[in-house]
Structures are given as C-alpha cells and as structure tokens.
Write a protein that holds these residues in place. Structure first.
Motif, PDB file in Angstrom:
ATOM      1  N   ALA A   1     -45.975   0.399  11.812  1.00 48.14           N
ATOM      2  CA  ALA A   1     -45.818   1.159  10.573  1.00 48.14           C
ATOM      3  C   ALA A   1     -44.756   2.243  10.742  1.00 48.14           C
ATOM      4  CB  ALA A   1     -47.147   1.800  10.176  1.00 48.14           C
ATOM      5  N   GLU A   2     -43.999   2.465   9.681  1.00 47.85           N
ATOM      6  CA  GLU A   2     -42.950   3.481   9.731  1.00 47.85           C
ATOM      7  C   GLU A   2     -43.556   4.877   9.683  1.00 47.85           C
ATOM      8  OE1 GLU A   2     -38.942   3.133   7.640  1.00 47.85           O
ATOM      9  OE2 GLU A   2     -39.913   4.703   6.438  1.00 47.85           O
ATOM     10  N   ALA A   3     -43.063   5.758  10.559  1.00 43.45           N
ATOM     11  CA  ALA A   3     -43.547   7.142  10.609  1.00 43.45           C
ATOM     12  C   ALA A   3     -42.442   8.133  10.290  1.00 43.45           C
ATOM     13  CB  ALA A   3     -44.125   7.443  11.993  1.00 43.45           C
ATOM     14  N   GLY A   4     -41.300   7.640   9.874  1.00 45.16           N
ATOM     15  CA  GLY A   4     -40.183   8.517   9.538  1.00 45.16           C
ATOM     16  C   GLY A   4     -38.881   7.748   9.592  1.00 45.16           C
ATOM     17  N   ALA A   5     -37.886   8.192   8.778  1.00 43.85           N
ATOM     18  CA  ALA A   5     -36.585   7.539   8.760  1.00 43.85           C
ATOM     19  C   ALA A   5     -35.574   8.469   8.121  1.00 43.85           C
ATOM     20  CB  ALA A   5     -36.642   6.209   8.003  1.00 43.85           C
ATOM     21  N   GLY A   6     -34.294   8.210   8.391  1.00 42.72           N
ATOM     22  CA  GLY A   6     -33.272   9.041   7.786  1.00 42.72           C
ATOM     23  C   GLY A   6     -31.904   8.803   8.383  1.00 42.72           C
ATOM     24  N   LYS A   7     -30.976   9.681   8.017  1.00 44.65           N
ATOM     25  CA  LYS A   7     -29.628   9.682   8.560  1.00 44.65           C
ATOM     26  C   LYS A   7     -29.398  11.020   9.243  1.00 44.65           C
ATOM     27  CE  LYS A   7     -27.627   6.741   4.932  1.00 44.65           C
ATOM     28  NZ  LYS A   7     -26.565   6.667   3.891  1.00 44.65           N
ATOM     29  N   ALA A   8     -28.523  11.021  10.251  1.00 49.06           N
ATOM     30  CA  ALA A   8     -28.258  12.259  10.976  1.00 49.06           C
ATOM     31  C   ALA A   8     -26.825  12.280  11.466  1.00 49.06           C
ATOM     32  CB  ALA A   8     -29.218  12.398  12.145  1.00 49.06           C
ATOM     33  N   GLU A   9     -26.285  13.486  11.611  1.00 48.99           N
ATOM     34  CA  GLU A   9     -24.922  13.655  12.111  1.00 48.99           C
ATOM     35  C   GLU A   9     -24.932  14.149  13.557  1.00 48.99           C
ATOM     36  OE1 GLU A   9     -22.050  12.941  10.577  1.00 48.99           O
ATOM     37  OE2 GLU A   9     -23.126  12.150   8.836  1.00 48.99           O
ATOM     38  N   ALA A  10     -25.337  15.403  13.757  1.00 47.59           N
ATOM     39  CA  ALA A  10     -25.305  15.990  15.107  1.00 47.59           C
ATOM     40  C   ALA A  10     -26.674  16.035  15.765  1.00 47.59           C
ATOM     41  CB  ALA A  10     -24.723  17.402  15.050  1.00 47.59           C
ATOM     42  N   GLU A  11     -27.723  15.926  14.959  1.00 46.77           N
ATOM     43  CA  GLU A  11     -29.072  15.940  15.529  1.00 46.77           C
ATOM     44  C   GLU A  11     -30.053  15.265  14.586  1.00 46.77           C
ATOM     45  OE1 GLU A  11     -30.644  20.355  14.120  1.00 46.77           O
ATOM     46  OE2 GLU A  11     -29.820  20.099  16.138  1.00 46.77           O
ATOM     47  N   VAL A  12     -31.103  14.700  15.179  1.00 47.36           N
ATOM     48  CA  VAL A  12     -32.182  14.080  14.410  1.00 47.36           C
ATOM     49  C   VAL A  12     -33.336  15.063  14.354  1.00 47.36           C
ATOM     50  CG1 VAL A  12     -33.879  12.218  14.323  1.00 47.36           C
ATOM     51  CG2 VAL A  12     -31.559  11.746  15.089  1.00 47.36           C
ATOM     52  N   THR A  13     -33.815  15.359  13.150  1.00 49.06           N
ATOM     53  CA  THR A  13     -34.994  16.207  12.997  1.00 49.06           C
ATOM     54  C   THR A  13     -36.199  15.294  12.772  1.00 49.06           C
ATOM     55  OG1 THR A  13     -33.689  18.004  12.045  1.00 49.06           O
ATOM     56  CG2 THR A  13     -36.074  18.071  11.697  1.00 49.06           C
ATOM     57  N   LEU A  14     -36.994  15.150  13.820  1.00 47.29           N
ATOM     58  CA  LEU A  14     -38.154  14.263  13.750  1.00 47.29           C
ATOM     59  C   LEU A  14     -39.326  14.982  13.090  1.00 47.29           C
ATOM     60  CD1 LEU A  14     -38.075  12.666  17.321  1.00 47.29           C
ATOM     61  CD2 LEU A  14     -37.024  11.827  15.207  1.00 47.29           C
ATOM     62  N   PRO A  15     -40.102  14.281  12.268  1.00 48.30           N
ATOM     63  CA  PRO A  15     -41.263  14.907  11.636  1.00 48.30           C
ATOM     64  C   PRO A  15     -42.382  15.149  12.647  1.00 48.30           C
ATOM     65  CG  PRO A  15     -41.255  12.565  11.202  1.00 48.30           C
ATOM     66  CD  PRO A  15     -39.966  12.860  11.915  1.00 48.30           C
ATOM     67  N   ALA A  16     -43.339  15.972  12.268  1.00 42.70           N
ATOM     68  CA  ALA A  16     -44.534  16.172  13.095  1.00 42.70           C
ATOM     69  C   ALA A  16     -45.310  14.856  13.145  1.00 42.70           C
ATOM     70  CB  ALA A  16     -45.395  17.288  12.509  1.00 42.70           C
ATOM     71  N   LEU A  17     -45.620  14.416  14.338  1.00 53.74           N
ATOM     72  CA  LEU A  17     -46.289  13.130  14.517  1.00 53.74           C
ATOM     73  C   LEU A  17     -47.676  13.321  15.098  1.00 53.74           C
ATOM     74  CD1 LEU A  17     -43.276  11.214  16.113  1.00 53.74           C
ATOM     75  CD2 LEU A  17     -44.126  10.941  13.767  1.00 53.74           C
ATOM     76  N   GLU A  18     -48.552  12.362  14.831  1.00 55.85           N
ATOM     77  CA  GLU A  18     -49.878  12.386  15.422  1.00 55.85           C
ATOM     78  C   GLU A  18     -49.813  11.903  16.867  1.00 55.85           C
ATOM     79  OE1 GLU A  18     -52.495  10.066  13.031  1.00 55.85           O
ATOM     80  OE2 GLU A  18     -52.371  11.399  11.283  1.00 55.85           O
ATOM     81  N   VAL A  19     -50.878  12.180  17.619  1.00 52.00           N
ATOM     82  CA  VAL A  19     -50.948  11.767  19.018  1.00 52.00           C
ATOM     83  C   VAL A  19     -50.780  10.254  19.124  1.00 52.00           C
ATOM     84  CG1 VAL A  19     -52.475  11.577  21.032  1.00 52.00           C
ATOM     85  CG2 VAL A  19     -52.408  13.701  19.711  1.00 52.00           C
TER      86      VAL A  19
END
Length: 662
Positions: free
Chosen positions: A98-116
């Motif tokens: 299952a997808e837990a996040g997605a996007g586009k990034a230039e200089a850094e990826v900001t990952l969402p808060a994830l569960e354990v």
C-alpha cells in the motif's frame, strides 16, 4: 600504497577490525591471513593485490553513484527530510504494497510521519531509479511497565529439558512447561525463563545442546508431549537422550498418522509462510542424506523444486511436528498468563545455528562462508570459545532487508512476553573464527539497524527484550542498547570491584534483568563453595597454585557478601541462599530472575562453557517433579522472599512508567 596497506584499508572499510584489546588489555593485531579469510566470508574477493584494488574501487564507485542511501532509519510519527543529488519522483510503499506517500522533489524529499514498520522508498529521475529501505522504529522497544503494568518484576529460570514429571518419559516437555508455569504463577512469579527451544534437527541424533540448533526460527520436537504420556521420568540424575528419543519418536509417528488430516493442521500449513515448507523439506532430506547439507548432492544444496521432490510426502510429518510444538508452546503461555503471570514465558534466542543446518541452507544468500562465531578468552572461558555456529554476513543481511532476523523474531516474540538475546554484543560486533585456523577477529555489525529491527518487532508483539551483555563490552554499547529499550543482563557474581569483591546488590543496574547465576556460571552454592574452581583445575585449565589463588579470591568474595548482606558466620546453605535472594529482590534492577537450581539447592552447573563431552552439559535433571511445584515449600519460600522485596508494585499514576536511561 603497499599491498598489505591496501588490504587493511579494504578490510577496515568492510567492517573488519584491524585489532582488539583482550581481557588483559593486550592489543591483538589482526594478521593478514585473517583479513583475507574474513573478507572472503563477507563475499569480497581479496586473494590478490589486483582483487583488493578492484574491490576498493567498486566500493568507492558504488557510494558515489547513489542519490540516497540504500537504507534509512527513521523515527515513527516524525516527518523526515532526505537530501537529494538530483530531482526525482518518489513513492513510499509499505510491507503490504500500500502507498504511504508520494510526490516530486528537487533538492530534498520530505517524507511524511510513518507508523512503525518497514517501507520501501522508490525514487526515479532523469535516467536513473533507486530504492531505499526504510526502517521506521518506535521510540524504544517495549518496556516492562508498558506491558505488565509494573515497574518491578521477578521470575524463575529453569532448564526445560531437565524438568521431571509423571508423563514425559525422560525429557522435559512443553506440557511440563505449562504445569510449571501455572504453579510458579501461583507462587507469585511473573515469568518463567527456559533454555532455547529451537529445532535441533530430526536427523542430528548426536546434538543435545539447546545453543546449537539447526534453525532458530523453528521449534525442538524433543519437547513435544505425546498424547497419553510416556510414563514418569527415570530416577537417574542424567538424561539419556538416545533412550528418550527411541521412545518418543515412534509415539509421535503413530500420533501423526492418526491426526494429520485434522482441519486445524491444514489451516496451520495454509497460513504459514514459505519458510515452513523449506524447513520441512530440509528435515525430510536430512533423514536421507544426513544433518549436514554441505555433504548433500549438489542439486539439493539449496531450496527449490529438486528439494521439494526429494523431500516427498515425508515433509508433511515435519510440518506436523512444528504444528504440535507451536500449539503446546501457545498452551504453556496461556497457562502462565492464566495463573497470573504478567509476562509468562521468557524465551532465549541463541547466537546462531549450526553450519550445514537448516538455517544456513535456507538463507544461503546471507550466510558468511568459511567462518564460525566464537569469543576471545573472557570470564566464562579462559581459553576462548569456538561455538561452531554460522554467522549472517552484515552486508548480505542488509541486502536481504534483514528478513531472516525479522521472521525469526516475529515467530519467537509471538510466543512469549520476554525474550533474551544471547550474546547481544554480537549486535555491535561479532568474533569470527576462520575455518582455515587463522586467528579470530571482530566484524562490525549494523548495530543501529539491528536495534531498529528488534525494536520494531518487540513493539508489534508487545514483548520485552533482554540483551545478554556479558564479556568484553565495548564502550558505549550498554547505553545505546538500553536507549533502544533493550534491558541489560546483570549477573551479580560478575558485578565486581577492581579487587574482585562483589558490588552490593543496591548497585545493580536499574535498567536490567538481574540474577545471581545462569546456565553458564556456577550455581549459587557452587559459587559459594568454589566448585567451579575445583572443576577448572580438574579440566587442567589452571595449575594447583592458580587454583589455590582462586579459592583465596573466592573466600574474599564470600567475606564481602557476608558483610554486605548480613550473612551470619553460622549460616547454612539454605539460609545463605535465602539472604542472597533477599538482597537481590531489594535491588534496583527492574527484573530479577532466580534459577530453579538455586532454589532447590543444586551445586553443579548445567553447562561448562568450552566443553562438549568433558562435562555432563545439558543432561542434569531437576530434583523436583513439576506436579510438586505447587506444594513445594522451597518455591513458596522464594515467592515470599520476592514479594517481601516489593517486586511487583503497580506503576504509580503520578510518576508514569519507568523510561529508558538517557
């Protein structure tokens, strides 16, 4: 750069220690033959100068070409920013896809808060694509107060194989474990610890050590209780393993034929992962070709269609054995918690598995070849130890995303409330001994990643973890392990000042499970009377003069215990044990374990490290039948002693749970 210098540079980059300091503080440099042997074990060719140069270049190029690290450790519930070297699209997938996040990034990826849990970060840019494995860990592994409701606890440790009963026929069974746990729970114990119960291998008829399994993720069929029983344990003090197996195994075969069609067994097989099929195939093939897969035909050297065909219908019998074992262990845990134990079973994970065994066969892609695990000389064994156990190579295990460890921990933690990791120092560094008889040396392990895996699995199972941190402890190891939520293992007889006297019990580490003795040390009475010193002299490990010196040293230790614990000069063995246990229960240690041998007054130890046949290791029977545990005055007395030490008060609401040390 000279050839030896380049070799040392490659070895150091690969995690091979170039030296270490032994117990006496002497620096031991790793010789060139050992460097080559350990690099081979890690899967890095280094036999010639050209191979060394090529390997160094590959390592440098591999790191330079990465846009993000191959592995990232994150904290659950906290967003994270990952620096990039090029713009990209990214997507996070969980274990279930299952997808837990997605996007586009230039200089850094900001990952969402994830569960354990475990995730895969997929990245793709102009002409490139990469994956990064995400280990999203909790703040710490499960704490005592979080799972039991108490911040202090106590329990009993015992040798399952040595339990006597009216039904087991000669070797302690999982049904005996249930009876013992129920009785000890009624005496106030909150856990019952036992030796590892990992599978030894059906065809490995000479193996009896619980610390030499064929696979640590499956269970020992020797302890399966046969329906209807096998009669009472023999009166003899030592176990006859061949005699017992000759009685138990035909009974299991007959029972299998009667019950193999049961729906619940079929459900167990359907719900199990693929590793059960591989393990059952190994066991079936081992009955034909022997317990060491290194001697099997080439076509059967790994799992697959050829192995399945060779195993045939016999593999079902070995799946049935695992079904029976798991059902009986689950019943023992239910009996323990039903009797009031807040934790129940306290299981033990061995350091490794035997070379040529099922674990090595099933995980050929991660096993280090040409080496085994051991230890340099230490307090447990003055001559050092060769455990003859395989190791998982750090880099190869990381490439497999730690799956062998994850699956194994998940299985064991699902069966207990408390898990001990034997030789936890191996999480940071492990001592490898080359098969070519070169001297041993240390290998760096991915400590942070392994701690993350343990914390994730413990969090999911709500299982407490104890790391056995005895021996040559590297600086900072305990603090880091404790910060991850793993409790230390404090063996009081090893907690000494520089002059050898024992620390007062009040000095035992709070974030630990404390005990006076273990299966590898003298029993309490053995320590008091110096029987271990006499045994070392008998083994020829020390001279008469050294033995006299050690007896004098032990007298000094006894004097310190008498002074600190208030033991009268006229006190007998039972009174001495009672006073020492009383001091132990009043200690600040979060958990206290009392060895059943010490409760019952046993003098001889279950095991003498460094020996195989020279000492009756793993053969001694307990002096008390499990049916008599409930009415035993000695067990009632230890229960009263532990309760008097305020061993399980509720967690004060205004203070909250005890946390990991900072």
């Amino acid at each position: 750069m000279s050839a030896d210098t380049a070799l040392r540079q490659l070895a150091e980059a690969a995690g091979v220690h170039l030296d270490f300091h032994d117990l006496a503080g002497v620096r031991r440099e790793t010789p060139v033959p050992t460097l080559r042997a350990l690099l081979r074990a890690l899967g890095i060719p280094a036999e010639s100068a050209a191979e060394v140069t090529e390997a160094l270049a590959e390592r440098k190029a591999g790191k330079a070409h990465r846009h993000v690290p191959e592995e990232l450790l994150l904290r659950a519930g906290h967003p994270a920013e990952i620096a990039l070297t090029a713009p990209c699209r990214w997507q996070i997938l969980g274990e279930d896809g299952a997808e837990a996040g997605a996007g586009k990034a230039e200089a850094e990826v900001t990952l969402p808060a994830l569960e354990v849990g475990y995730y895969t970060l997929h990245l793709s840019g102009d002409g490139w694509a990469e994956e990064s494995f995400l280990l999203v860990r909790p703040a710490h592994a499960t704490l005592l107060s979080e799972t039991s409701g108490h911040h202090r606890s106590w329990g009993v440790t015992a040798a399952l194989y040595g339990l006597r009963s009216g039904q087991n026929g000669g070797l302690g069974s999982y049904d005996d474990l249930a009876l013992a746990a129920k009785a000890l729970g009624q005496h106030g114990a909150q856990f019952l610890g036992i030796n590892p119960v990992s599978a030894l291998g059906w065809a490995a008829e000479d193996v009896i050590s619980p610390y030499s399994p064929t696979h640590r993720g499956f269970f020992n069929s020797d302890h399966i209780a046969v329906s209807g029983g096998l009669g009472p344990s023999p009166a003899s003090a030592l176990i006859d393993y061949p005699g017992f197996r000759a009685q138990q195994r035909p009974a299991l075969e007959a029972e299998y034929k009667r019950t193999a069609r049961r729906k619940d067994f079929k459900t167990f097989c359907t719900e199990a992962n693929a590793s059960l099929e591989d393990f059952s195939c190994f066991e079936a093939i081992s009955e034909i070709h022997g317990p060491d897969c290194r001697k099997w035909p080439a076509a059967l050297q790994q799992p697959g269609p050829a192995a399945i065909k060779a195993a045939g219908k016999r593999a079902e019998f070995h799946r049935w054995l695992q079904w029976r074992a798991e059902a009986e262990i689950d019943a023992a845990q239910a009996a323990a918690t039903g009797a009031g134990m807040s934790l129940g079973l306290y299981l033990d994970l061995a350091v490794g598995a035997r070379p040529g065994g099922a674990e090595a066969w099933m995980h050929d892609d991660t096993i280090a070849r040409g080496v085994t695990i051991g230890a340099p000389p230490d307090l447990l064994s003055p001559g050092g130890q060769s455990w003859d156990l395989v190791a998982h190579a750090p880099g190869l295990l990381a490439k497999a995303r730690y799956k062998p460890l994850r699956v194994m921990l998940r299985k064991l933690m699902g069966k207990c409330g408390l898990l001990r990791i034997d030789h936890a120092l191996g999480l940071m560094r492990s001592y490898w001994l080359p098969d070519d008889d070169s001297p041993g040396a240390y290998i760096t392990q991915p400590f942070d990643s392994l701690l993350a895996v343990i914390a994730i699995e413990a969090f999911r199972a709500r299982c407490i973890v104890v790391g056995e941190d005895l021996g040559l402890v590297p600086a900072g190891f305990r603090q880091k392990m404790n910060n991850a939520g793993l409790y230390s293992y404090a063996v009081w007889q090893y907690e000494t000042f520089d002059d050898g006297t024992l620390h007062p019990a009040a000095d035992l580490r709070p974030f630990s499970l404390a005990c006076f003795s273990t299966h590898d040390t003298p029993t309490l009475r053995g320590f008091w009377y110096g029987t271990d010193v006499a045994l070392w002299r008998q083994m020829g490990w020390i001279t008469d003069a050294e033995a006299a010196g050690r007896h004098g040293h032990r007298s000094h230790q006894r004097g310190g215990l008498r002074r600190d614990c208030g033991i009268a000069a006229t006190a007998g063995p039972d009174e001495i044990a009672g006073v020492i246990h009383g001091a132990l229960t009043r200690s600040p240690a979060a958990m206290v374990a009392v060895q059943l041998d010490d409760i019952l007054g046993q003098v001889d130890a279950p095991n003498l490290p460094g020996t195989i046949d020279e000492h009756p290791n793993w053969r001694r029977r307990t002096g008390l039948a499990v049916e008599d545990f409930e009415t035993s005055p000695r067990l009632a007395e230890i229960g009263a002693t532990m309760q008097a030490g305020n061993r399980q008060p509720p967690v004060p609401a205004e203070k909250g749970p005890i946390t990991c040390p900072e």
